[in-house]
Design a protein around this motif. Structure first.
Motif, short mmCIF file in Angstrom:
data_model
loop_
_atom_site.label_atom_id
_atom_site.label_comp_id
_atom_site.label_asym_id
_atom_site.label_seq_id
_atom_site.Cartn_x
_atom_site.Cartn_y
_atom_site.Cartn_z
N ASP A 42 -72.77 29.55 -31.88
CA ASP A 42 -72.16 30.46 -30.92
C ASP A 42 -70.76 30.87 -31.36
O ASP A 42 -69.95 31.35 -30.57
CB ASP A 42 -72.11 29.82 -29.53
N ASP A 43 -70.47 30.65 -32.65
CA ASP A 43 -69.18 31.08 -33.18
C ASP A 43 -69.07 32.60 -33.12
O ASP A 43 -70.07 33.31 -33.23
CB ASP A 43 -69.02 30.62 -34.63
N PRO A 44 -67.87 33.12 -32.95
CA PRO A 44 -67.71 34.58 -32.95
C PRO A 44 -68.23 35.19 -34.25
O PRO A 44 -68.00 34.65 -35.34
CB PRO A 44 -66.20 34.77 -32.81
N TYR A 45 -68.93 36.30 -34.14
CA TYR A 45 -69.49 36.94 -35.33
C TYR A 45 -68.45 37.87 -35.93
O TYR A 45 -67.88 38.73 -35.25
CB TYR A 45 -70.76 37.72 -34.98
N THR A 46 -68.23 37.73 -37.23
CA THR A 46 -67.19 38.52 -37.91
C THR A 46 -67.76 39.33 -39.06
O THR A 46 -66.99 39.88 -39.86
CB THR A 46 -66.08 37.60 -38.44
N GLY A 47 -69.10 39.41 -39.18
CA GLY A 47 -69.70 40.16 -40.28
C GLY A 47 -69.59 41.66 -40.09
O GLY A 47 -69.07 42.16 -39.09
N LEU A 48 -70.13 42.39 -41.06
CA LEU A 48 -70.02 43.85 -41.08
C LEU A 48 -71.28 44.54 -40.57
O LEU A 48 -71.26 45.76 -40.34
CB LEU A 48 -69.71 44.32 -42.51
N GLU A 49 -72.39 43.82 -40.45
CA GLU A 49 -73.63 44.46 -40.01
C GLU A 49 -73.53 44.87 -38.54
O GLU A 49 -72.73 44.34 -37.78
CB GLU A 49 -74.82 43.49 -40.18
N ASP A 50 -74.39 45.83 -38.17
CA ASP A 50 -74.49 46.21 -36.77
C ASP A 50 -74.90 45.00 -35.94
O ASP A 50 -75.81 44.25 -36.31
CB ASP A 50 -75.52 47.32 -36.59
N LEU A 51 -74.20 44.77 -34.82
CA LEU A 51 -74.46 43.62 -33.97
C LEU A 51 -75.01 44.07 -32.63
O LEU A 51 -74.45 44.95 -31.97
CB LEU A 51 -73.18 42.81 -33.75
N ILE A 52 -76.13 43.46 -32.23
CA ILE A 52 -76.65 43.60 -30.88
C ILE A 52 -76.55 42.22 -30.24
O ILE A 52 -77.22 41.28 -30.67
CB ILE A 52 -78.12 44.08 -30.88
N ASP A 53 -75.71 42.09 -29.24
CA ASP A 53 -75.52 40.80 -28.57
C ASP A 53 -76.08 40.90 -27.16
O ASP A 53 -75.60 41.69 -26.34
CB ASP A 53 -74.03 40.44 -28.53
N VAL A 54 -77.12 40.09 -26.88
CA VAL A 54 -77.79 40.17 -25.58
C VAL A 54 -77.35 39.03 -24.66
O VAL A 54 -78.01 38.76 -23.66
CB VAL A 54 -79.32 40.19 -25.75
N GLY A 55 -76.25 38.38 -25.01
CA GLY A 55 -75.67 37.38 -24.13
C GLY A 55 -76.56 36.16 -23.95
O GLY A 55 -76.98 35.53 -24.91
N ARG A 56 -76.88 35.85 -22.68
CA ARG A 56 -77.69 34.67 -22.36
C ARG A 56 -79.16 35.00 -22.22
O ARG A 56 -79.96 34.14 -21.82
CB ARG A 56 -77.18 34.03 -21.06
N ASP A 57 -79.56 36.21 -22.57
CA ASP A 57 -80.98 36.54 -22.55
C ASP A 57 -81.68 35.86 -23.72
O ASP A 57 -81.07 35.48 -24.72
CB ASP A 57 -81.18 38.06 -22.64
N TYR A 58 -83.01 35.71 -23.58
CA TYR A 58 -83.79 35.03 -24.61
C TYR A 58 -84.09 35.98 -25.77
O TYR A 58 -84.53 37.13 -25.57
CB TYR A 58 -85.10 34.51 -24.04
#
Length: 451
Positions: free
Chosen positions: A37-53
């Motif tokens: 759950d570390d903060p993501y710092t990469g360059l790719e497109d990120l989709i973060d759905v939070g606490r969803d499965y």
């Protein structure tokens, strides 16, 4: 071509628990799965759905796209995409003729290439009178398995294989290195009850269950498993409805028989008391609450290894006859498969081991059973980047007017399943989102074959 992206959410870790993590994707393939759950710092497109499965894309092991001319793979795979299903296993019993030779298979493969939104694995069949002799050729041309029926549903489209010929069918499928799945109901018992004048004349929807008593399922199942034990082939039994059936499968598996079975959402959510109209005519029929609960126990312990929709998208003109026995059998369901099953599972058991078993029954297990588990059914580096996002919610209702099957109705209309698929990614491309709707075009889906 799909590019690079990262999807973050709650996924299953190696210890079986669910925690935040990320799936890394490049060129349609999963490159890395992390549980951090570390903060993501990469360059790719990120989709973060939070606490969803964040789950593997579902593999719907039982879909009838061409049982009549009004559906087709364009509609059924659009519905699949909107329901988190990234691979459908397509049944061979088409209205134009069952897929029992290589010419019909080639014609279906051409339609798949034009119509499919998500990937499709094809089944073949062996018609009575020696069709088993073409099993090897069909397997060579790409079918992942075969299906036959022990009940004579339709003498042309969906005929019965008798016990004597089933010996040859099983041996041929075994020798082709494939899996045989069966519709296992006893023909003689059901036909006699269907021919009873009182049953034929009845307007009571419950007469359907009367004409297909529990013993008709268990006898059909025993026939299939005994012949599989004799021939030594891989057997998958479709749409079982009874707790006793599950226990019979358990016994045969303990004897070393390579047998698995599937159940369906309608046997997990509905009972015979819901049969107010002929729309819920399904084979085998809906059972009582005790059998519904027994089937949930089979799912929770991993005995019911597959949950499929048995998607049968008959239009209402074929489902609304006054006498239920005049109606076609089956209901549409690939779009609601994941939400209804996993939503109810979370209500019953919470997000623990039982939930993990239900996820496997929708993903890894059907992929493995049909020999496509090397690509499908898991969030694993090297696998196709097929995934879905499941959002627990009590606020979403199934709206049959917004579903993508051409059937135009659902047995779960106005039902709150307890969860909703809000994102579907197929081979690295977003093909469905709750916000934007269907994004995958016809023709992007491809045929999936065994190793």
């Amino acid at each position: 071509m799909a590019g690079e992206m990262v999807v973050a959410g709650v996924l299953r870790a190696e210890d079986g628990g669910f925690r935040r993590g990320r799936v890394h994707i490049a060129d349609g393939v999963i490159t890395e799965v992390t549980t951090t759950d570390d903060p993501y710092t990469g360059l790719e497109d990120l989709i973060d759905v939070g606490r969803d499965y964040l789950l593997p894309g579902a593999v719907d092991a039982h879909v009838h796209s061409y049982s009549h001319g009004g559906e087709g793979l364009r509609a059924s795979t659009s519905a699949a995409a909107a329901g988190g299903v990234t691979t459908v296993v397509e049944m061979p019993f088409d209205a134009t003729g069952p897929v029992n030779d290589t010419d019909r298979l080639k014609a279906k493969q051409d339609r798949l290439a034009d119509e499919a939104v998500v990937d499709v694995a094809l089944l073949g069949t062996c018609e009575p009178g020696g069709g088993w002799r073409r099993a090897a050729a069909l397997a060579e041309q790409g079918v992942v398995g075969f299906k036959v029926s022990l009940f004579d549903t339709d003498p042309f489209r969906f005929p019965r294989i008798d016990d004597a010929e089933l010996l040859d069918v099983m041996a041929a499928v075994r020798d082709a290195g494939s899996t045989l799945c069966t519709h296992a109901e006893n023909n003689e018992i059901i036909k006699a009850l269907l021919n009873d004048p009182a049953n034929r004349a009845s307007n009571d929807p419950r007469v359907h269950a009367k004409t297909r008593p529990p013993v008709s399922e268990t006898l059909g199942l025993l026939t299939a498993m005994e012949i599989a034990a004799d021939r030594g082939n891989a057997l998958h039994v479709c749409h079982l409805s009874l707790g006793r059936s599950a226990e019979l499968v358990r016994w045969y598996r303990e004897q070393g028989v390579d047998v698995s079975f599937e159940t369906c959402p309608h046997y997990l959510l509905l009972t015979e008391n819901d049969m107010k109209t002929g729309r819920l005519k399904i084979n085998p029929p809906l059972r009582d609450a005790a059998n519904r609960d027994a089937m949930w126990r089979a799912v929770a312990e991993g005995l019911a290894t597959v949950i499929s929709s048995d998607h049968a998208p008959w239009p209402l003109e074929l489902k609304d006859h006054e006498r239920i026995l005049d109606n076609h059998s089956g209901v549409p369901g690939t779009e609601t498969l994941v939400a209804t099953t996993l939503g109810e599972c979370l209500r019953r058991f919470g997000p623990g081991e039982e939930f993990g078993k239900a996820v496997d029954a929708l993903t890894a297990n059907p992929a493995d059973r049909y020999g496509i588990g090397h690509r499908k059914g898991r969030l694993r580096a090297g696998h196709d980047a097929d995934l879905m996002v499941l959002t627990p919610t009590e606020d979403w209702l199934v709206d049959e007017t917004r579903l993508h099957s051409n059937a135009g109705w659902s047995p779960y209309a106005r039902y709150a399943p307890g969860a909703r698929v809000t994102l579907t990614v197929a081979r690295g491309e977003v093909v469905w989102s709750a916000e934007k709707g269907l994004l995958g075009p016809p023709g992007r889906g491809a045929q999936v074959t065994r190793r």
